[in-house]
Design an enzyme around this catalytic site. Structure first.
Site, mmCIF file in Angstrom:
data_model
loop_
_atom_site.group_PDB
_atom_site.id
_atom_site.type_symbol
_atom_site.label_atom_id
_atom_site.label_comp_id
_atom_site.label_asym_id
_atom_site.label_seq_id
_atom_site.Cartn_x
_atom_site.Cartn_y
_atom_site.Cartn_z
ATOM 1 N N ARG A 45 131.653 103.095 41.538
ATOM 2 C CA ARG A 45 130.136 102.456 40.629
ATOM 3 C C ARG A 45 130.574 101.277 39.938
ATOM 4 O O ARG A 45 129.012 100.333 40.647
ATOM 5 C CB ARG A 45 129.178 103.675 39.600
ATOM 6 C CG ARG A 45 128.288 105.100 39.913
ATOM 7 C CD ARG A 45 128.442 105.256 38.446
ATOM 8 N NE ARG A 45 128.991 105.994 37.598
ATOM 9 C CZ ARG A 45 128.222 106.839 36.876
ATOM 10 N NH1 ARG A 45 127.330 106.707 36.028
ATOM 11 N NH2 ARG A 45 129.694 106.905 35.499
ATOM 12 N N ASP A 70 127.875 105.411 44.660
ATOM 13 C CA ASP A 70 127.531 106.319 43.872
ATOM 14 C C ASP A 70 127.527 107.918 44.273
ATOM 15 O O ASP A 70 127.130 108.109 45.392
ATOM 16 C CB ASP A 70 126.348 106.526 42.909
ATOM 17 C CG ASP A 70 125.741 107.677 41.848
ATOM 18 O OD1 ASP A 70 126.163 108.331 41.907
ATOM 19 O OD2 ASP A 70 124.482 107.238 41.691
ATOM 20 N N VAL A 71 128.385 108.803 43.788
ATOM 21 C CA VAL A 71 129.204 110.573 44.326
ATOM 22 C C VAL A 71 127.836 110.654 44.545
ATOM 23 O O VAL A 71 128.239 111.952 44.970
ATOM 24 C CB VAL A 71 130.057 110.634 44.099
ATOM 25 C CG1 VAL A 71 131.580 109.772 44.068
ATOM 26 C CG2 VAL A 71 130.261 111.393 42.054
ATOM 27 N N ASN A 97 137.820 111.942 43.252
ATOM 28 C CA ASN A 97 138.908 111.339 41.541
ATOM 29 C C ASN A 97 137.443 111.467 40.833
ATOM 30 O O ASN A 97 137.610 111.400 39.774
ATOM 31 C CB ASN A 97 139.631 110.730 41.758
ATOM 32 C CG ASN A 97 139.757 110.057 40.643
ATOM 33 O OD1 ASN A 97 140.688 110.704 39.812
ATOM 34 N ND2 ASN A 97 139.353 108.796 39.452
ATOM 35 N N TYR A 162 132.172 121.426 31.522
ATOM 36 C CA TYR A 162 132.620 120.456 32.414
ATOM 37 C C TYR A 162 133.700 121.451 32.272
ATOM 38 O O TYR A 162 134.084 121.543 33.948
ATOM 39 C CB TYR A 162 133.494 119.594 31.256
ATOM 40 C CG TYR A 162 135.128 118.754 31.446
ATOM 41 C CD1 TYR A 162 134.421 118.017 32.336
ATOM 42 C CD2 TYR A 162 136.071 119.426 31.535
ATOM 43 C CE1 TYR A 162 136.198 117.375 33.512
ATOM 44 C CE2 TYR A 162 137.460 118.393 32.227
ATOM 45 C CZ TYR A 162 137.161 117.088 33.189
ATOM 46 O OH TYR A 162 138.242 116.716 33.145
ATOM 47 N N VAL A 195 145.418 113.732 30.281
ATOM 48 C CA VAL A 195 146.538 112.654 31.420
ATOM 49 C C VAL A 195 146.661 111.170 30.139
ATOM 50 O O VAL A 195 145.124 110.401 29.699
ATOM 51 C CB VAL A 195 145.945 112.211 32.519
ATOM 52 C CG1 VAL A 195 146.255 111.048 33.048
ATOM 53 C CG2 VAL A 195 146.246 113.088 33.288
#
Length: 266
Positions: A45, A70-71, A97, A162, A195
């Site tokens: 984005r 923007d997915v 991702n 989530y 991560v």
């Protein structure tokens, strides 16, 4: 510091498209796939971050483009995929991702909180995959690699939205893999644990703020659940993605590959 170098893509090089490619895992995947000789489209984005990644690849001898995407928006996805196809060639490798994470107890979770997480993490994966899949099927080759999470395989407190979104990504991966298994297209999910990214740092700050403990103490709290007692590096996730994208992984499909320092083994 020595600048990274990348091989110039061969005429038959694969084209890889990475969403959320400006930082963290996405950035590492873009650089790793460029090292593998791919042409790379880096989407996010925010244009500034993906411009930087594409510039690093260009200056190092590879070939890349950056684009805003923007997915959650079909028109935005269509424009980005068309730009990639026009300048680099049709997408051979898709790394889904782009994602968000946020913690809130279910009883304090708004419908907007829930829907935003589902829209970005799950619906976004569906929309981008649907945009590139016809060309993969037509050409008889494709790699769809979904960055899920260990939260797609187990549950964590205060992240029901989530976890639901990432469980959905794993389900999408398994079902779609069966649909396209005979068409030369593989579909797999990589499921990282904690991560070392900005998302992790946001979590640490949030824990520190809510508990009143220092950030170092908050990091140690998270590390206590990891047998290796270290956070995963984005580059390690990217190396796994590069293998899944390779010709050597042609029989790997419908799988979830976990990289979490042994956290789920306990």
């Amino acid at each position: 510091m020595q600048k990274p170098t990348f091989p110039a893509p061969a005429e038959n090089a694969r084209t890889a498209l990475i969403t959320g490619g400006g930082r963290g895992i996405g950035r590492a995947c873009a650089l790793q796939l460029a090292r593998a000789g791919c042409r790379v489209a880096v989407l996010a984005r925010s244009l500034d971050e993906v411009d930087e990644v594409a510039s690093i690849i260009h200056e190092g001898g590879g070939k890349a483009l950056s684009a805003v995407c923007d997915v959650t928006n079909e028109d935005s996805i269509t424009a980005a995929v068309e730009a990639c196809t026009r300048r680099l060639g049709p997408v051979d490798i898709l790394v889904n991702n782009a994602g968000q994470a946020h913690s809130v107890p279910l009883l304090k979770m708004s419908v907007e909180d829930w829907q935003r997480m589902i829209n970005v993490n799950l619906t976004g994966t569906f929309l981008v995959t649907r945009a590139v899949l016809p060309s993969m099927v037509e050409r008889g080759f494709g790699r769809v690699i979904n960055i899920a999470s260990t939260a797609g395989l187990t549950g964590y407190r205060y992240t029901t939205h989530y976890c639901a979104s990432k469980h959905g990504v794993v389900g999408l991966t398994r079902a779609l893999a069966l649909e396209v298994a005979s068409k030369g297209v593989t579909v797999n999910a990589v499921c990282p644990g904690w991560v070392e990214t900005e998302m992790l740092q946001d979590t640490v700050r949030n824990i520190s703020k809510k508990t009143g403990r220092g950030e170092e103490n908050a990091r140690e709290t998270l590390l206590a659940d990891i047998p290796t007692h270290r956070f995963v590096k984005p580059e390690a996730v990217a190396a796994m993605v590069a293998y899944v994208a390779s010709d050597d992984a042609r029989d790997l499909t419908g799988t979830t590959l976990t990289i979490d320092g042994g956290q789920l083994a306990g």
